[in-house]
Design an enzyme around this catalytic site. Sequence first.
Site, PDB file in Angstrom:
ATOM      1  N   ARG A  77      32.945  -7.298 -10.678  1.00 41.84           N
ATOM      2  CA  ARG A  77      33.593  -8.231 -11.618  1.00 41.84           C
ATOM      3  C   ARG A  77      34.944  -7.667 -12.052  1.00 41.84           C
ATOM      4  O   ARG A  77      35.196  -6.479 -11.874  1.00 41.84           O
ATOM      5  CB  ARG A  77      32.687  -8.434 -12.832  1.00 41.84           C
ATOM      6  CG  ARG A  77      31.402  -9.125 -12.430  1.00 41.84           C
ATOM      7  CD  ARG A  77      30.656  -9.604 -13.629  1.00 41.84           C
ATOM      8  NE  ARG A  77      29.457 -10.310 -13.203  1.00 41.84           N
ATOM      9  CZ  ARG A  77      28.773 -11.131 -13.962  1.00 41.84           C
ATOM     10  NH1 ARG A  77      29.156 -11.347 -15.205  1.00 41.84           N
ATOM     11  NH2 ARG A  77      27.706 -11.739 -13.503  1.00 41.84           N
ATOM     12  N   ASN A 119      25.846 -15.864 -19.799  1.00 43.37           N
ATOM     13  CA  ASN A 119      26.786 -15.534 -20.887  1.00 43.37           C
ATOM     14  C   ASN A 119      28.177 -16.102 -20.640  1.00 43.37           C
ATOM     15  O   ASN A 119      28.829 -16.590 -21.556  1.00 43.37           O
ATOM     16  CB  ASN A 119      26.926 -14.013 -21.041  1.00 43.37           C
ATOM     17  CG  ASN A 119      25.651 -13.364 -21.529  1.00 43.37           C
ATOM     18  OD1 ASN A 119      24.744 -14.046 -21.977  1.00 43.37           O
ATOM     19  ND2 ASN A 119      25.584 -12.048 -21.420  1.00 43.37           N
ATOM     20  N   ASN A 126      27.379  -5.940 -10.175  1.00 45.04           N
ATOM     21  CA  ASN A 126      28.274  -6.374 -11.256  1.00 45.04           C
ATOM     22  C   ASN A 126      29.562  -5.546 -11.363  1.00 45.04           C
ATOM     23  O   ASN A 126      30.510  -5.943 -12.045  1.00 45.04           O
ATOM     24  CB  ASN A 126      27.546  -6.382 -12.616  1.00 45.04           C
ATOM     25  CG  ASN A 126      26.536  -7.505 -12.762  1.00 45.04           C
ATOM     26  OD1 ASN A 126      25.538  -7.381 -13.483  1.00 45.04           O
ATOM     27  ND2 ASN A 126      26.773  -8.628 -12.081  1.00 45.04           N
ATOM     28  N   ARG A 155      14.106 -15.968 -16.244  1.00 44.65           N
ATOM     29  CA  ARG A 155      15.542 -15.979 -15.972  1.00 44.65           C
ATOM     30  C   ARG A 155      16.170 -17.157 -16.703  1.00 44.65           C
ATOM     31  O   ARG A 155      15.740 -18.295 -16.538  1.00 44.65           O
ATOM     32  CB  ARG A 155      15.839 -16.091 -14.472  1.00 44.65           C
ATOM     33  CG  ARG A 155      17.349 -16.105 -14.197  1.00 44.65           C
ATOM     34  CD  ARG A 155      17.701 -15.981 -12.718  1.00 44.65           C
ATOM     35  NE  ARG A 155      19.163 -15.889 -12.584  1.00 44.65           N
ATOM     36  CZ  ARG A 155      19.802 -15.172 -11.686  1.00 44.65           C
ATOM     37  NH1 ARG A 155      19.127 -14.468 -10.804  1.00 44.65           N
ATOM     38  NH2 ARG A 155      21.122 -15.148 -11.655  1.00 44.65           N
ATOM     39  N   ARG A 161      34.862 -14.828 -21.478  1.00 43.11           N
ATOM     40  CA  ARG A 161      33.559 -14.353 -20.992  1.00 43.11           C
ATOM     41  C   ARG A 161      33.035 -13.190 -21.838  1.00 43.11           C
ATOM     42  O   ARG A 161      31.854 -13.092 -22.123  1.00 43.11           O
ATOM     43  CB  ARG A 161      33.667 -13.898 -19.532  1.00 43.11           C
ATOM     44  CG  ARG A 161      33.950 -15.019 -18.538  1.00 43.11           C
ATOM     45  CD  ARG A 161      34.005 -14.462 -17.123  1.00 43.11           C
ATOM     46  NE  ARG A 161      32.740 -13.868 -16.734  1.00 43.11           N
ATOM     47  CZ  ARG A 161      31.702 -14.564 -16.247  1.00 43.11           C
ATOM     48  NH1 ARG A 161      31.815 -15.851 -16.064  1.00 43.11           N
ATOM     49  NH2 ARG A 161      30.589 -13.960 -15.922  1.00 43.11           N
ATOM     50  N   ASP A 181      20.912 -14.268 -17.934  1.00 40.78           N
ATOM     51  CA  ASP A 181      22.049 -14.862 -17.230  1.00 40.78           C
ATOM     52  C   ASP A 181      22.642 -16.037 -18.013  1.00 40.78           C
ATOM     53  O   ASP A 181      21.928 -16.725 -18.742  1.00 40.78           O
ATOM     54  CB  ASP A 181      21.610 -15.319 -15.832  1.00 40.78           C
ATOM     55  CG  ASP A 181      22.787 -15.500 -14.886  1.00 40.78           C
ATOM     56  OD1 ASP A 181      23.859 -14.909 -15.152  1.00 40.78           O
ATOM     57  OD2 ASP A 181      22.652 -16.234 -13.897  1.00 40.78           O
ATOM     58  N   SER A 211      23.928  -5.155 -13.034  1.00 40.91           N
ATOM     59  CA  SER A 211      23.422  -4.883 -11.684  1.00 40.91           C
ATOM     60  C   SER A 211      24.424  -4.021 -10.911  1.00 40.91           C
ATOM     61  O   SER A 211      25.599  -3.926 -11.279  1.00 40.91           O
ATOM     62  CB  SER A 211      23.189  -6.201 -10.940  1.00 40.91           C
ATOM     63  OG  SER A 211      24.423  -6.793 -10.585  1.00 40.91           O
TER      64      SER A 211
HETATM   65  C1  IPE Z   1      22.016 -11.208 -12.781  1.00 41.67           C
HETATM   66  O1  IPE Z   1      23.044 -12.023 -13.127  1.00 41.67           O
HETATM   67  C2  IPE Z   1      22.307  -9.805 -13.210  1.00 41.67           C
HETATM   68  C3  IPE Z   1      22.179  -9.556 -14.629  1.00 41.67           C
HETATM   69  C4  IPE Z   1      21.670 -10.384 -15.498  1.00 41.67           C
HETATM   70  C5  IPE Z   1      22.631  -8.265 -15.053  1.00 41.67           C
HETATM   71  P1  IPE Z   1      24.297 -12.237 -12.160  1.00 41.67           P
HETATM   72  O2  IPE Z   1      25.065 -13.361 -12.723  1.00 41.67           O
HETATM   73  O3  IPE Z   1      25.021 -10.951 -11.960  1.00 41.67           O
HETATM   74  O4  IPE Z   1      23.595 -12.600 -10.798  1.00 41.67           O
HETATM   75  P2  IPE Z   1      24.070 -13.606  -9.676  1.00 41.67           P
HETATM   76  O5  IPE Z   1      25.490 -13.248  -9.366  1.00 41.67           O
HETATM   77  O6  IPE Z   1      23.928 -14.961 -10.265  1.00 41.67           O
HETATM   78  O7  IPE Z   1      23.118 -13.370  -8.548  1.00 41.67           O
HETATM   79  C1  IPE Z   2      24.855 -12.407 -17.374  1.00 45.02           C
HETATM   80  O1  IPE Z   2      25.750 -13.416 -17.664  1.00 45.02           O
HETATM   81  C2  IPE Z   2      25.274 -11.111 -17.979  1.00 45.02           C
HETATM   82  C3  IPE Z   2      25.608 -10.072 -17.002  1.00 45.02           C
HETATM   83  C4  IPE Z   2      25.591 -10.185 -15.715  1.00 45.02           C
HETATM   84  C5  IPE Z   2      25.999  -8.798 -17.567  1.00 45.02           C
HETATM   85  P1  IPE Z   2      26.892 -13.789 -16.633  1.00 45.02           P
HETATM   86  O2  IPE Z   2      28.112 -13.006 -17.003  1.00 45.02           O
HETATM   87  O3  IPE Z   2      26.446 -13.620 -15.242  1.00 45.02           O
HETATM   88  O4  IPE Z   2      27.134 -15.315 -16.987  1.00 45.02           O
HETATM   89  P2  IPE Z   2      27.368 -16.495 -15.973  1.00 45.02           P
HETATM   90  O5  IPE Z   2      26.239 -16.481 -15.004  1.00 45.02           O
HETATM   91  O6  IPE Z   2      28.679 -16.226 -15.315  1.00 45.02           O
HETATM   92  O7  IPE Z   2      27.379 -17.701 -16.826  1.00 45.02           O
HETATM   93 MG    MG Z   3      25.523 -14.891 -13.894  1.00 45.65          MG
END
Ligand code: IPE
Ligand code: IPE
Ligand code: MG
Length: 209
Positions: free
Chosen positions: A69, A20, A66, A182, A31, A18, A63
């Site tokens: 998004r 990125n 996801n 995590r 992003r 998490d 997930s």
């Molecule tokens: C968890 O990250 C899922 C993955 C790393 C694929 P998310 O950013 O999607 O999770 P939440 O929204 O913080 O619960």
């Molecule tokens: C996790 O990074 C990667 C995926 C869920 C694919 P995020 O995209 O959730 O990054 P943040 O949490 O918004 O910083």
């Molecule tokens: Mg995230």
Amino acid sequence: MEIKKFEVLPRHIGFIMDGNGRWAKNQGLKRGEGHIAGAKVFKKIGEYCADLGIECVTFYAFSTENWSRPQEEVNGLMDLFIEYLIDGDARLEENKERQMKLKFIGEREGLPEELLELIEKAENETKDYNKITVNIALNYGGRAEIVHAANTLVEKGLPITEENLSRAMYTADMPDPDLIIRTGGDFRISNFLLWQSAYSEFVITDTLW
Ligand code: IPE
Ligand code: IPE
Ligand code: MG
């Protein structure tokens, strides 16, 4: 990377990759650029775990939640998964050298056709490698996995027991994760390996993936 020697190693580590998006934002990037950088870290950590002698690692890549998004971000992520798998001879050589078995866990339905074909090919090409299993959780949700496992038992007419459910999970032939790491600082499981994490230890780090 220097490989440290440990006397005891976890058999299975789960990574919730998490942060990125926040990393990209901090750098003044989009992003999507964060995910590109994240894919490089994923490769590096996978190789490091293989060299350490870890038996099994699971990376949470996408997930079931996801999909909500923005379309552009989802498409960018799917393209990254495709790119990683399409990396042809270089990736195959690498998988062979480290004896890395690739496995995708999660719902196949809903993934782009091109990605599905590459997944099947990669799993097939690496199925006999036996040093480390690298699970990529893609279109994965822990609740969906439990429902899927329960339905499998019902279809087979088997009783719903802990043992039977464990055997019907995507991770049937693997040990449960001893450790879940995590990044990104949030103390949440986000629907990752719900069944398998019953006794896992958790490490949350503020470092962004
Ligand atoms: C968890 O990250 C899922 C993955 C790393 C694929 P998310 O950013 O999607 O999770 P939440 O929204 O913080 O619960
Ligand atoms: C996790 O990074 C990667 C995926 C869920 C694919 P995020 O995209 O959730 O990054 P943040 O949490 O918004 O910083
Ligand atoms: Mg995230």
